[in-house]
Write a protein that holds these residues in place. Structure first.
Motif, PDB file in Angstrom:
ATOM      1  N   TYR A 270      -8.249  94.104 -45.227  1.00 40.34           N
ATOM      2  CA  TYR A 270      -7.031  94.572 -45.896  1.00 40.34           C
ATOM      3  C   TYR A 270      -6.207  93.406 -46.420  1.00 40.34           C
TER       4      TYR A 270
ATOM      5  N   THR B 270      -7.836  92.050 -49.630  1.00 36.30           N
ATOM      6  CA  THR B 270      -7.694  92.897 -50.820  1.00 36.30           C
ATOM      7  C   THR B 270      -6.241  93.176 -51.169  1.00 36.30           C
ATOM      8  N   ARG B 271      -5.328  92.810 -50.224  1.00 35.95           N
ATOM      9  CA  ARG B 271      -3.892  93.030 -50.416  1.00 35.95           C
ATOM     10  C   ARG B 271      -3.546  94.509 -50.605  1.00 35.95           C
ATOM     11  N   ARG B 272      -4.347  95.372 -50.025  1.00 40.39           N
ATOM     12  CA  ARG B 272      -4.059  96.811 -50.057  1.00 40.39           C
ATOM     13  C   ARG B 272      -3.280  97.187 -48.805  1.00 40.39           C
ATOM     14  N   SER B 273      -2.552  98.290 -48.882  1.00 36.17           N
ATOM     15  CA  SER B 273      -1.834  98.799 -47.707  1.00 36.17           C
ATOM     16  C   SER B 273      -2.658  99.897 -47.063  1.00 36.17           C
TER      17      SER B 273
END
Length: 296
Positions: free
Chosen positions: A100, A103-106
């Protein structure tokens, strides 16, 4: 018709698995609302025999509260000739957190909080679904090509699924013990090929080093006892539900003795019907680049 539900932890590789299944000629649909699954199955069935024979549907935590209904929805589907299977993709918490961050996703359940809190909540919500799964793949240490190979074995070649993946890992103590190791063995008691000038630039993957190390009776005795213990442990790990077992074999630099003994254990365990097995050499390239003083 073969009907596969692809689910599991966010970040464990569900989307990648669906793409791979699509390449294997499965008709794939991602994030189909749970209440529509039975209608979708009926629609596929009504399209006629031979039209669509292999289907994969991605379902995950994004389904919200309706995810709790998935098991009952699947149990109520009575379509003739339907082979229903559940593939659950999992990974260690630290691996999921790292993915996470990369990918810098939440995380869907993290909100404005921490990713690891969302992961723990998701794991609890998916507990029942995981218990119902026909196949559980832990992707923590799997390369993309290794995941594809596992999916092909299950969903193309129809080979018996091996729920436990054993990794035999060589390493150097001077670079640290692998954090994910379940069992750690120290082979620094064996004579060190590093001190032989003709063997120093080689590794345990090379025949001269392998022959030198295995020429000692100690190496064979250790290998015999290690193999005997691992063969005893593995069935018990399988019974306990373990999906990943990392056996770490270490020497000083991770280039000669540990590589030789890891390869030997991998060879002895070999192909089998109970578990998958792979060998990995973590530090085999480091010693030649970074070593400023002789091994001890």
């Amino acid at each position: 018709m073969r009907f596969v539900i692809v689910t599991g932890m966010s970040g464990a590789g569900k989307s990648t698995a669906l793409k791979m299944l699509e390449d294997m000629e499965y008709f794939c649909v991602d994030n189909l609302p749970v209440p529509l699954i039975d209608k979708f199955v009926q629609l596929i069935h009504d399209s006629g025999p031979g039209e669509i024979e292999k289907v994969a549907i991605g379902v995950d935590i994004r389904s919200g509260k309706s995810l709790d209904e998935l098991v009952s929805v699947l149990e109520n589907i009575q379509t003739p000739g339907l082979g229903m299977e559940i593939l659950f993709l999992d990974a260690d918490e630290d691996v999921l957190v790292r993915r996470y961050k990369e990918t810098r996703r939440s995380h869907p359940l993290a909100g404005n909080g921490r990713v690891d809190d969302g992961i723990r909540r998701e794991r609890e919500k998916l507990r029942t679904l995981k218990e119902c799964a026909d196949y559980i793949l832990d992707t923590s240490k799997l390369l993309t090509r290794e995941l594809k190979a596992e999916l092909e074995k299950i969903f193309v070649e129809n080979r018996e699924f091996k729920n436990l993946m054993v990794t035999v890992l060589s390493f150097g103590f001077k670079y640290g013990i692998p954090q994910d190791a379940d069992l750690v063995f120290d082979v620094r008691f064996l004579p060190n090929p590093y001190y032989l000038e003709n063997l120093r630039p080689l590794s345990g993957n090379d025949a001269p080093v392998r022959d030198y190390v295995m020429n000692f009776e100690l190496a064979h005795t250790f290998s015999d006892k290690l193999e005997d213990m691992i063969r005893f442990l593995i069935p018990n790990y399988i019974t306990e539900g373990k999906t990943q077992l990392v056996i770490a074999v270490g020497c000083t630099g991770g280039k000669h003795r540990s590589v030789t003994l890891a390869n030997e254990l991998y060879r002895r365990l070999g192909e089998n019907e109970e578990y998958g097995i792979r060998v990995e050499h973590r530090d085999i390239e480091k010693d030649g680049k970074k070593c400023l003083s002789p091994e001890t």
